[in-house]
Scaffold this active site. Structure first.
Site, PDB file in Angstrom:
ATOM      1  N   CYS A 174       0.889  -1.162   0.000  1.00 47.63           N
ATOM      2  CA  CYS A 174       0.000   0.000   0.000  1.00 47.63           C
ATOM      3  C   CYS A 174       0.925   1.210   0.000  1.00 47.63           C
ATOM      4  O   CYS A 174       1.790   1.334   0.855  1.00 47.63           O
ATOM      5  CB  CYS A 174      -0.877  -0.022   1.253  1.00 47.63           C
ATOM      6  SG  CYS A 174      -1.502   1.607   1.738  1.00 47.63           S
TER       7      CYS A 174
ATOM      8  N   CYS B 197      -5.668  -0.831  -6.268  1.00 45.26           N
ATOM      9  CA  CYS B 197      -4.449  -1.223  -5.522  1.00 45.26           C
ATOM     10  C   CYS B 197      -4.503  -2.684  -5.088  1.00 45.26           C
ATOM     11  O   CYS B 197      -3.486  -3.372  -5.120  1.00 45.26           O
ATOM     12  CB  CYS B 197      -4.217  -0.300  -4.334  1.00 45.26           C
ATOM     13  SG  CYS B 197      -5.410  -0.467  -3.004  1.00 45.26           S
TER      14      CYS B 197
HETATM   15 FE1  SF4 Z   1      -3.174   2.062   0.250  1.00 43.60          FE
HETATM   16 FE2  SF4 Z   1      -4.841   1.249  -1.629  1.00 43.60          FE
HETATM   17 FE3  SF4 Z   1      -5.653   3.056   0.195  1.00 43.60          FE
HETATM   18 FE4  SF4 Z   1      -3.866   3.684  -1.725  1.00 43.60          FE
HETATM   19  S1  SF4 Z   1      -6.044   3.091  -2.026  1.00 43.60           S
HETATM   20  S2  SF4 Z   1      -3.750   4.223   0.445  1.00 43.60           S
HETATM   21  S3  SF4 Z   1      -2.691   1.809  -1.909  1.00 43.60           S
HETATM   22  S4  SF4 Z   1      -5.093   0.913   0.579  1.00 43.60           S
END
Ligand code: SF4
Ligand code: FE
Length: 505
Positions: A101, A297
């Site tokens: 992430c 993601c």
């Molecule tokens: Fe993390 Fe996915 Fe949230 Fe972006 S969208 S902060 S990669 S969990």
């Protein structure tokens, strides 16, 4: 500074004013060098590099009509459904580059949320928030600032309202002509130590008595009286080992508890103050934006896990076995479902104000996140099945590096001769560190609101009465029906109607 490089970002974090950040009880001097936080800074850095790397720069950049320049997409206000789809695609891509992430999306979603809510308030005659926000946005875009978004309050006893337990929700303690003072804590704040500024938002719908808690603002992390306590994660001790196989190479995320101890916020950074009626709408808008993003993601991490499982199957010569191929195929189906849903949430977007304010489709955004609460666990389960028990029992890299043990490990853990034992251990560790990570499992359940929050949102949109009317008509228990123009049996995708209850538990 528009379109900073990754290196410029890391330097800025390294040389910022003192911030009070704690890891395992000790204050951190430099997050860019601290073994616990460095992987997180590297993941964050990837969001800057993506705007410069050939394969990702068309997704990683966008045109800002606010400053008339190209900006990093992570500071961009979505101007079309295609912009929203580009977000999901970009997130999938950066997952491939980080296996983590990368944390910057929360601040981006917060930026878009405040843009929409301040616009909606301006349309009702309260223009100052929007005017302040546009100035702030220009500053963020010009300087390519690393933002964190802070929504979740600690919430204490869930049956008590904010005004019944003031310490459990961040609140305004004093208003002066120059600004406001706030106290309280925000929990589970993603990427906080790697960020330069925080956008703070209310966590739930508020009543009139809760108006001191209906506050949104931005603040630099190096402001006095802000303290950050970083939380632990599974396998996090491996980062402290400074190895090159077991832990350190993996970029990771972190979450922190952010404490505001009577912090002053200048008025030009205040974007909501006492507007309790808007609080639920803000939460609804933010959470749907973030739930949409998970389609990108998490499917990107899914690709990494599918790739690792496929490689491990090859390493032991079973990749052509029908049951392995079925499992790989199942993993792809699950993964593309999450992604497809995020893309649908984008392309079927909702326009909330005259010149744009593109919001994601709330039904598809919530469905995306609901799938994400389930499918990553399934994907990890299939990958564990394919990889074999070694995923939970493999010797450490320190054993492999011990000359007395190395020949035995190499001999007994060897698979197909095309691969070395070290290849196998590296792939096993990749699968373990990502497939069982907070980012892929726990965050998939609780990030952007726990599963129940999405069920509530889905129920608010879906019109069961209308679906029943269709069934009654087709069974001829009712002779007539008035079909809606829309194909979907949804009540509305109007934020105000959806927001009665706020988006979170
Ligand atoms: Fe993390 Fe996915 Fe949230 Fe972006 S969208 S902060 S990669 S969990
Ligand atoms: Fe998240």
């Amino acid at each position: 500074m528009v379109l900073r490089t990754g290196e410029e970002y890391v330097n800025a974090i390294r040389h910022r004013n003192k911030v009070e950040i704690y890891v395992m009880g000790k204050e951190v001097k430099d997050v860019t060098e601290h073994p616990f936080l460095k992987p997180s800074v590297l993941a964050f850095k990837a969001t800057y590099d993506a705007a410069h790397e050939e394969d990702s720069k068309s997704l990683g950049r966008a045109w800002s009509s606010f400053i008339n320049e190209e900006v990093n997409r992570f500071t961009h206000i979505h101007r079309s459904p295609e912009d929203l789809a580009a977000k999901v695609k970009l997130l999938r891509k950066i997952s491939h580059k980080t296996g983590a992430c990368f944390q910057r999306c929360v601040g981006w979603d917060a930026l878009n949320t405040i843009y929409v809510t301040s616009r909606l308030m301006a349309e009702k005659g309260k223009k100052e928030y929007y005017e302040r926000f546009v100035e702030y946005l220009k500053y963020v875009q010009k300087n390519d600032i690393a933002l964190a978004g802070a929504m979740t309050d600690v919430k204490g006893v869930r049956t008590l309202r904010p005004n019944e337990q003031p310490h459990a929700y961040l609140r305004v303690t004093q208003v002066t002509k120059d600004g406001i003072y706030v106290s309280g804590a925000k929990a589970n704040i993603t990427g906080i130590a790697a960020s330069e500024e925080i956008i703070v938002m209310p966590t739930r719908a508020m009543g009139e008595k809760d108006k001191d808690f209906a506050v949104a603002f931005s603040i630099p992390l190096d402001t006095e009286s802000i303290k950050v306590i970083i939380g632990r994660q599974v396998n996090d001790g491996r980062r402290l080992e400074e190895g090159e196989i077991d832990g350190l190479p993996y970029r990771t995320n972190h979450e922190g508890l952010v404490i505001f101890d009577n912090v002053f916020v200048p008025m030009e950074r205040v974007f909501m103050l006492g507007d309790w009626q808007m609080s639920g709408i803000l939460v609804e808008i933010f959470s749907s934006y973030h739930r949409q993003g998970y389609g990108g993601c998490k499917s990107g991490l899914g690709d990494v896990i599918i790739g690792a499982a496929y490689n491990l199957a090859k390493q032991i010569g079973v990749e052509k076995a029908p049951h392995i191929q079925n499992k790989l195929n199942e993993m792809v189906l699950l993964n593309e479902n999450m992604y497809g849903s995020g893309i649908a949430a984008s392309l079927d977007a909702v326009k909330l104000c005259e010149d744009g304010c593109w919001w994601v489709n709330p039904m598809f955004a919530n469905v995306t996140k609901q799938l994400v609460t389930r499918f990553p666990y399934e994907i990890t389960k299939f990958s564990t099945d394919i990889a074999g028990g070694i995923i939970g029992t493999a010797p450490s890299e320190w054993d492999l590096k011990n000359p007395k043990l190395k020949p035995y490990i190499e001999k007994y853990l060897q698979g197909m001769m095309d691969y070395s034992t070290e290849d196998r251990l590296r792939m096993v560790r990749l699968l373990e560190n990502i497939g069982f990570s907070v980012a892929f499992l726990i965050e998939s359940v609780h990030g952007a609101g726990s599963p129940e929050a999405q069920r509530i949102a889905i129920n608010r949109v879906y019109d069961y009465e209308y679906a029943e009317k269709i069934a009654k008509y087709l069974s001829q228990t009712e002779k007539r029906i008035e079909f809606k123009e829309n194909a979907e049996p949804w009540r509305s995708t109007d934020t105000e109607k959806l927001a009665n209850n706020g988006g979170q538990k």
